[in-house]
Scaffold this motif. Structure first.
Motif, PDB file in Angstrom:
ATOM      1  N   MET A   1     -35.775  77.633 -49.994  1.00 58.36           N
ATOM      2  CA  MET A   1     -36.574  77.442 -51.195  1.00 58.36           C
ATOM      3  C   MET A   1     -37.195  78.788 -51.554  1.00 58.36           C
ATOM      4  N   ASP A   2     -37.138  79.132 -52.830  1.00 55.52           N
ATOM      5  CA  ASP A   2     -37.704  80.427 -53.214  1.00 55.52           C
ATOM      6  C   ASP A   2     -39.226  80.364 -53.258  1.00 55.52           C
ATOM      7  N   GLU A   3     -39.835  81.531 -53.277  1.00 56.91           N
ATOM      8  CA  GLU A   3     -41.296  81.635 -53.172  1.00 56.91           C
ATOM      9  C   GLU A   3     -42.019  80.885 -54.285  1.00 56.91           C
ATOM     10  N   GLY A   4     -41.536  81.030 -55.507  1.00 50.41           N
ATOM     11  CA  GLY A   4     -42.194  80.362 -56.632  1.00 50.41           C
ATOM     12  C   GLY A   4     -42.152  78.852 -56.509  1.00 50.41           C
ATOM     13  N   ALA A   5     -41.002  78.317 -56.125  1.00 47.95           N
ATOM     14  CA  ALA A   5     -40.861  76.868 -55.972  1.00 47.95           C
ATOM     15  C   ALA A   5     -41.725  76.352 -54.825  1.00 47.95           C
ATOM     16  N   ALA A   6     -41.786  77.095 -53.735  1.00 53.68           N
ATOM     17  CA  ALA A   6     -42.604  76.688 -52.581  1.00 53.68           C
ATOM     18  C   ALA A   6     -44.080  76.640 -52.961  1.00 53.68           C
TER      19      ALA A   6
ATOM     20  N   ALA B   1     -45.354  76.374 -55.978  1.00 53.44           N
ATOM     21  CA  ALA B   1     -45.570  75.329 -56.978  1.00 53.44           C
ATOM     22  C   ALA B   1     -45.640  73.956 -56.314  1.00 53.44           C
ATOM     23  N   PHE B   2     -44.747  73.699 -55.361  1.00 50.77           N
ATOM     24  CA  PHE B   2     -44.765  72.434 -54.642  1.00 50.77           C
ATOM     25  C   PHE B   2     -46.102  72.245 -53.933  1.00 50.77           C
ATOM     26  N   ALA B   3     -46.529  73.266 -53.195  1.00 50.44           N
ATOM     27  CA  ALA B   3     -47.776  73.176 -52.428  1.00 50.44           C
ATOM     28  C   ALA B   3     -48.972  72.926 -53.346  1.00 50.44           C
ATOM     29  N   SER B   4     -49.064  73.658 -54.427  1.00 58.19           N
ATOM     30  CA  SER B   4     -50.187  73.499 -55.367  1.00 58.19           C
ATOM     31  C   SER B   4     -50.206  72.104 -55.974  1.00 58.19           C
ATOM     32  N   GLU B   5     -49.053  71.616 -56.386  1.00 59.35           N
ATOM     33  CA  GLU B   5     -48.955  70.282 -56.990  1.00 59.35           C
ATOM     34  C   GLU B   5     -49.315  69.205 -55.968  1.00 59.35           C
ATOM     35  N   TRP B   6     -48.839  69.353 -54.749  1.00 57.21           N
ATOM     36  CA  TRP B   6     -49.090  68.365 -53.707  1.00 57.21           C
ATOM     37  C   TRP B   6     -50.591  68.275 -53.392  1.00 57.21           C
ATOM     38  N   ILE B   7     -51.230  69.438 -53.245  1.00 61.59           N
ATOM     39  CA  ILE B   7     -52.678  69.485 -52.975  1.00 61.59           C
ATOM     40  C   ILE B   7     -53.459  68.875 -54.142  1.00 61.59           C
ATOM     41  N   GLU B   8     -53.094  69.258 -55.357  1.00 54.67           N
ATOM     42  CA  GLU B   8     -53.802  68.742 -56.534  1.00 54.67           C
ATOM     43  C   GLU B   8     -53.667  67.227 -56.642  1.00 54.67           C
TER      44      GLU B   8
ATOM     45  N   LEU C   1     -54.612  76.673 -47.879  1.00 55.12           N
ATOM     46  CA  LEU C   1     -54.868  77.933 -47.187  1.00 55.12           C
ATOM     47  C   LEU C   1     -53.666  78.865 -47.215  1.00 55.12           C
ATOM     48  N   GLU C   2     -52.479  78.294 -47.073  1.00 53.15           N
ATOM     49  CA  GLU C   2     -51.294  79.136 -46.988  1.00 53.15           C
ATOM     50  C   GLU C   2     -50.050  78.290 -47.226  1.00 53.15           C
ATOM     51  N   THR C   3     -49.037  78.913 -47.807  1.00 54.55           N
ATOM     52  CA  THR C   3     -47.761  78.253 -48.044  1.00 54.55           C
ATOM     53  C   THR C   3     -46.660  79.084 -47.403  1.00 54.55           C
ATOM     54  N   PHE C   4     -45.758  78.411 -46.706  1.00 57.43           N
ATOM     55  CA  PHE C   4     -44.620  79.065 -46.068  1.00 57.43           C
ATOM     56  C   PHE C   4     -43.342  78.485 -46.661  1.00 57.43           C
ATOM     57  N   GLY C   5     -42.408  79.345 -47.025  1.00 55.76           N
ATOM     58  CA  GLY C   5     -41.128  78.888 -47.547  1.00 55.76           C
ATOM     59  C   GLY C   5     -40.040  79.065 -46.512  1.00 55.76           C
ATOM     60  N   GLY C   6     -39.144  78.094 -46.421  1.00 49.15           N
ATOM     61  CA  GLY C   6     -38.024  78.167 -45.496  1.00 49.15           C
ATOM     62  C   GLY C   6     -36.758  77.711 -46.181  1.00 49.15           C
ATOM     63  N   HIS C   7     -35.708  77.574 -45.404  1.00 46.61           N
ATOM     64  CA  HIS C   7     -34.450  77.088 -45.941  1.00 46.61           C
ATOM     65  C   HIS C   7     -34.582  75.591 -46.202  1.00 46.61           C
TER      66      HIS C   7
END
Length: 122
Positions: free
Chosen positions: A1-6, A8-15, A74-80
């Motif tokens: 997953m690319d950085e922007g998508a990761a 965006a997912f994290a921000s949306e999930w938290i919100e 606090l932090e978002t990590f992107g992986g495969h």
């Protein structure tokens, strides 16, 4: 997953959680999701929740137990094909939740791990 998508997912999930919008929280999950959580073990009697319907049932039971629920990203990590989100809850617990996505871009597996060193009980 690319950085922007990761991110965006994290921000949306938290919100979605902070708005207590269960439909929005559940929207990225696959129908056959497998969710692992130490909190699920306490609330449901099993730490593994299988399927979106049972996940809704679990969170519908758990959410009223935490009326002041609030997550701080606090932090978002992107992986495969995965994202890990580190956040703090309103009780001061730090959690890392890892999401693994299926071929359709839905969360197929999610695992929540709570810090064992924080000393704050939930």
């Amino acid at each position: 997953m690319d950085e922007g998508a990761a991110k965006a997912f994290a921000s949306e999930w938290i919100e979605a959680w902070n708005l207590r919008d269960l439909d929005r929280v559940l929207s990225p999950y696959a129908d056959d999701v497998v969710f692992n959580s130490p909190v699920a073990a306490r609330v449901m009697g099993d730490g593994v929740v299988r399927g979106k319907t049972d996940l809704r049932s679990y969170w519908s039971k758990a959410l009223p137990l935490r009326p002041a629920l609030r997550f701080t990203l606090l932090e978002t990590f992107g992986g495969h094909e995965s994202v890990a989100v580190r956040y703090r809850d309103e009780l001061g617990n730090e959690v890392i939740e890892t999401f693994i996505f299926d071929a359709d871009g839905k969360v197929a597996v999610s695992t929540a791990c709570k810090s064992l060193t924080a000393g704050v009980s939930s």
